[in-house]
Enzyme design. Structure first.
Site, PDB file in Angstrom:
ATOM      1  N   TRP A  86     -15.530 -10.542  -6.700  1.00  0.00           N
ATOM      2  CA  TRP A  86     -14.265 -11.210  -6.433  1.00  0.00           C
ATOM      3  C   TRP A  86     -13.832 -12.113  -7.583  1.00  0.00           C
ATOM      4  O   TRP A  86     -13.149 -13.117  -7.390  1.00  0.00           O
ATOM      5  CB  TRP A  86     -14.328 -11.995  -5.114  1.00  0.00           C
ATOM      6  CG  TRP A  86     -14.621 -11.096  -3.963  1.00  0.00           C
ATOM      7  CD1 TRP A  86     -15.844 -10.833  -3.419  1.00  0.00           C
ATOM      8  CD2 TRP A  86     -13.680 -10.294  -3.242  1.00  0.00           C
ATOM      9  NE1 TRP A  86     -15.745  -9.920  -2.400  1.00  0.00           N
ATOM     10  CE2 TRP A  86     -14.423  -9.564  -2.258  1.00  0.00           C
ATOM     11  CE3 TRP A  86     -12.294 -10.112  -3.316  1.00  0.00           C
ATOM     12  CZ2 TRP A  86     -13.824  -8.680  -1.377  1.00  0.00           C
ATOM     13  CZ3 TRP A  86     -11.701  -9.226  -2.425  1.00  0.00           C
ATOM     14  CH2 TRP A  86     -12.458  -8.516  -1.476  1.00  0.00           C
ATOM     15  N   LYS A 116      -8.655  -6.642  -3.516  1.00  0.00           N
ATOM     16  CA  LYS A 116      -7.339  -7.254  -3.370  1.00  0.00           C
ATOM     17  C   LYS A 116      -6.773  -7.463  -4.764  1.00  0.00           C
ATOM     18  O   LYS A 116      -7.469  -7.306  -5.767  1.00  0.00           O
ATOM     19  CB  LYS A 116      -7.423  -8.586  -2.625  1.00  0.00           C
ATOM     20  CG  LYS A 116      -7.732  -8.463  -1.130  1.00  0.00           C
ATOM     21  CD  LYS A 116      -7.563  -9.794  -0.417  1.00  0.00           C
ATOM     22  CE  LYS A 116      -7.761  -9.649   1.074  1.00  0.00           C
ATOM     23  NZ  LYS A 116      -7.524 -10.926   1.802  1.00  0.00           N
ATOM     24  N   ASP A 326      12.040   5.015  13.810  1.00  0.00           N
ATOM     25  CA  ASP A 326      12.119   3.915  14.765  1.00  0.00           C
ATOM     26  C   ASP A 326      13.216   2.923  14.371  1.00  0.00           C
ATOM     27  O   ASP A 326      13.488   2.702  13.190  1.00  0.00           O
ATOM     28  CB  ASP A 326      10.773   3.182  14.814  1.00  0.00           C
ATOM     29  CG  ASP A 326      10.852   1.894  15.597  1.00  0.00           C
ATOM     30  OD1 ASP A 326      11.001   1.983  16.830  1.00  0.00           O
ATOM     31  OD2 ASP A 326      10.794   0.814  14.986  1.00  0.00           O
ATOM     32  N   GLU A 380      16.084   7.214  16.524  1.00  0.00           N
ATOM     33  CA  GLU A 380      16.106   6.353  17.695  1.00  0.00           C
ATOM     34  C   GLU A 380      17.294   5.402  17.545  1.00  0.00           C
ATOM     35  O   GLU A 380      17.187   4.336  16.954  1.00  0.00           O
ATOM     36  CB  GLU A 380      14.802   5.558  17.815  1.00  0.00           C
ATOM     37  CG  GLU A 380      14.724   4.780  19.123  1.00  0.00           C
ATOM     38  CD  GLU A 380      13.881   3.522  19.029  1.00  0.00           C
ATOM     39  OE1 GLU A 380      13.327   3.121  20.061  1.00  0.00           O
ATOM     40  OE2 GLU A 380      13.802   2.918  17.943  1.00  0.00           O
TER      41      GLU A 380
END
Length: 652
Positions: A86, A116, A326, A380
């Protein structure tokens, strides 16, 4: 572009808005030219390849990681993970033009590592999940980290070429087990795919696939748009599921969420580079007032690139066969359609319309269809925007189907507020048959929406608490008799009239009881209502088996007679509100119903020849037959229907 749009020929009431319709086409073309530049050879297919450039890739002797983070206040960007303790000092990304950062390292990618990206902004460290992460897992502190992953699955089957109407089985992987836990891709493949195939559905719509931090959001608060949810397994497992479905002749659609994104900082896109405006609108326009989520800036080239690339990614890498989009209504309007009654055409073309979002949707449907000509796009949209399911060349937005969202709402209102005697068959006919001219619909009596906590499944609404005590075959219950009869009739008339395709939510084919509720603090993290009780449908002592048998036979009608896309034909004398009887012809099938809550009713027609092919009152469907009867003599058909029953005839 021709002088006269075909959409105006289909719907002359749109004539006063011809300028608005041409404006949205012009904006679509203008935006596309801006994105593709003057390179006439470049297509949206080639443009939408962000996933092949950004993120992690093994390139010959090196592996490379690229990220877009345009905030000018960023001074340094590091890749950090367990492979470098890290500490990213040895893995610093270099800045390129237009806010692109790149890291290139000799050797093989450290697969399996959790990573990350660390951005230094004004001396502060921002720890983020890479935007193109393809596999993300929760860490002990509940934050997300990308796991470096390269799928190895080799597809064995080609995508099925299905020419019949879409018969859609809406499914959620996590709740697809009867056990009190989250189910997996692999178990769904083994246990549920065969059920779907046996039930006759030809298309699966998978929900909650894009990674989302909150399980109880039903997958509608996405954090990582390129990551298949790790709750259910590895990317290879999802690929195997889709491949096995293709082998069974089933299409698989992704319920894709491009209408909004989760607010969470650190896990998703929000404040990725330290600014809101990287992906979303600044200020109030970037906040959904009721969903508490972030709203994309569809006018920004990089955002369009990210979202279009996302669609192609799911088609290309996972081999999905299309999408159910959606939250389209929320995208179309600046007020997201909240509290708006779309009772006049002007409301579709006012300053409230988000033309940038409309242009994005047009590019999305064009990309999908150009990449896979047989892919399906379903919208939708509860507002009934004109042209939603018409080709762009006609003045439409390019979807293949829109959902008939008003139909389940109609049934709920009928069952909640009116007695069976108050059923208005003319109103019912209007609700089930009214369409935008030339546009195809997906009809349904209930989806996942109607069963979410605070509501009930259709069967539970009909039977209520009696469902707990009287669904065994030995019990006698007037309430259950009514519920069984109406459940079959509601589904049959909706199936045959409400669309050119049909949708059913997982388990509702056999009348799944109660409601849907995911584990959360408010229910003690219970899985009681976040599972599917499949055993109800296979228990020979329970009546659920009859509802499943009826659904199977109903679905088989479309396989045998291909009638869903046929125009309905109705003679007014076939609707009699006072007697609660209704009949209509679809293709070469005649559907006849008696909705009267007490009395038998008769109808007379003239045909050359008929054959009975379905009787809802048949004992194999939990009915009381033989009560219904018909007589055919000299070209005259006389039908006698018991209360709350229906019959279907083949017309020869």
């Amino acid at each position: 572009m021709s002088d006269k749009l075909k959409i105006l020929e289909r719907d002359p009431w749109l004539e006063p808005f011809e300028g608005d319709l041409k404006f949205r086409i012009n904006e679509f073309e203008r935006t596309k030219r801006r994105l593709l530049g003057n390179n006439l050879e470049l297509s949206l297919i080639e443009f939408a390849e962000g996933y092949k450039y950004f993120g992690f890739h093994q390139e010959d002797e090196s592996w490379v990681y690229r990220e877009w983070a345009p905030n000018p206040a960023i001074t340094n960007v590091y890749l950090v993970g367990d492979f470098n303790d890290w500490n990213g000092i040895q893995h610093e990304l270099k800045s390129h033009k237009s806010g692109v950062w790149e890291l290139r390292v000799l050797g093989k990618m450290p697969l399996g590592s959790r990573v990350k990206v660390q951005l230094i902004v004004n001396s502060a460290s921002l720890w983020r999940v890479p935007t193109y992460a393809n596999y993300v897992e929760q860490q002990p502190d509940l934050s997300f980290a990308q796991v470096l992953y390269q799928p190895t699955y080799k597809f064995k089957h080609t995508e099925p070429k299905i020419t019949e109407a879409p018969l859609i089985y809406e499914a959620h992987i996590g709740i697809s087990t009867e056990e009190y836990r989250i189910n997996s891709y692999a178990e769904f493949t083994r246990d549920v795919l065969p059920r779907i195939k046996a039930d006759g559905y030809n298309t699966i719509q998978l929900m909650a696939i894009q990674e989302h931090p909150l399980y109880s959001s039903f997958g509608y608060q996405v954090s990582n748009f390129y990551a298949a949810s790790s709750r259910f397994g590895k990317p290879d497992d999802l690929m195997a599921l889709i491949d096995q479905a293709h082998g069974l002749g089933l299409r698989v659609l992704l319920d894709v969420v491009h209408s909004h994104a989760v607010k969470n900082v650190g896990e998703g896109l929000n404040l990725f580079d330290g600014t809101t405006r990287q992906f979303f609108h600044d200020g109030v326009r970037g906040e959904h007032p009721t969903w508490n989520t972030k709203l994309f800036n569809y006018g920004k080239d990089e955002v369009i690139h990210f979202l279009l690339s996302n669609l192609k990614f799911w088609l290309d890498v996972y081999r999905f066969d299309g999408f159910r989009f959606d939250g389209v209504t929320s995208m179309l309007y600046r007020d997201h359609g909240l509290g708006t009654s779309f009772d006049a055409y002007v409301k579709y073309f006012s300053m409230n319309t988000d033309i940038e979002a409309v242009s994005y949707l047009m590019m999305a449907t064009e990309l999908v269809h150009n990449y896979r000509s047989d892919a399906i796009c379903i919208a939708e949209d509860m507002s009934a925007m004109p042209g939603m399911a018409l080709p762009i060349s006609e003045g439409g937005i390019g979807f293949d189907y829109r959902l008939s969202m008003g139909v389940p709402d109609y049934w709920i209102k009928q069952l909640k507020t009116k007695t069976d005697d108050q059923l208005d068959l003319m109103r019912l006919w209007w609700e089930l048959t009214t369409r935008r001219p030339g546009e195809k619909n997906i009809g349904y009596a209930e989806s996942h929406d109607q069963a979410l906590v605070g509501d009930k499944t259709l069967m539970f609404r009909l039977a209520d608490a009696e469902m707990y005590w009287s669904m065994d075959i030995q019990s006698s219950s007037i309430a259950i008799d009514r519920a069984m009869a109406l459940h079959k009739m509601i589904r049959l008339i909706t199936f045959s009239l409400a669309g050119e395709g049909y949708l059913n939510f997982m388990g509702n084919e056999f009348g799944h009881p109660e409601w849907l509720d995911f584990p959360r603090p408010g229910n003690g993290d219970s899985y009681q209502h976040a599972r599917r009780q499949w055993s109800l449908s296979t228990n020979p002592e329970l009546r659920f088996q009859y509802l499943l048998a009826f659904d199977n036979s109903m679905i088989q009608l479309e396989h045998d007679y291909k009638f869903l896309e046929e125009v309905s034909r109705l003679e007014q004398k076939w609707i009699q509100n006072s007697d609660k009887i209704l009949a209509y012809q679809k293709g070469n099938l005649l559907f006849a119903y008696n909705f009267h809550p007490r009395d038998s009713k008769s109808m007379i027609f003239e045909f050359s020849s008929v054959e009975l092919i379905l009787d809802s009152d048949d004992t194999k469907f939990g009915g009381f037959g033989p009560r219904n009867d018909f007589k055919f003599e000299g070209g005259k058909l006389e039908i006698k229907l018991a209360s709350r029953t229906a019959m279907v005839f083949k017309l020869k």
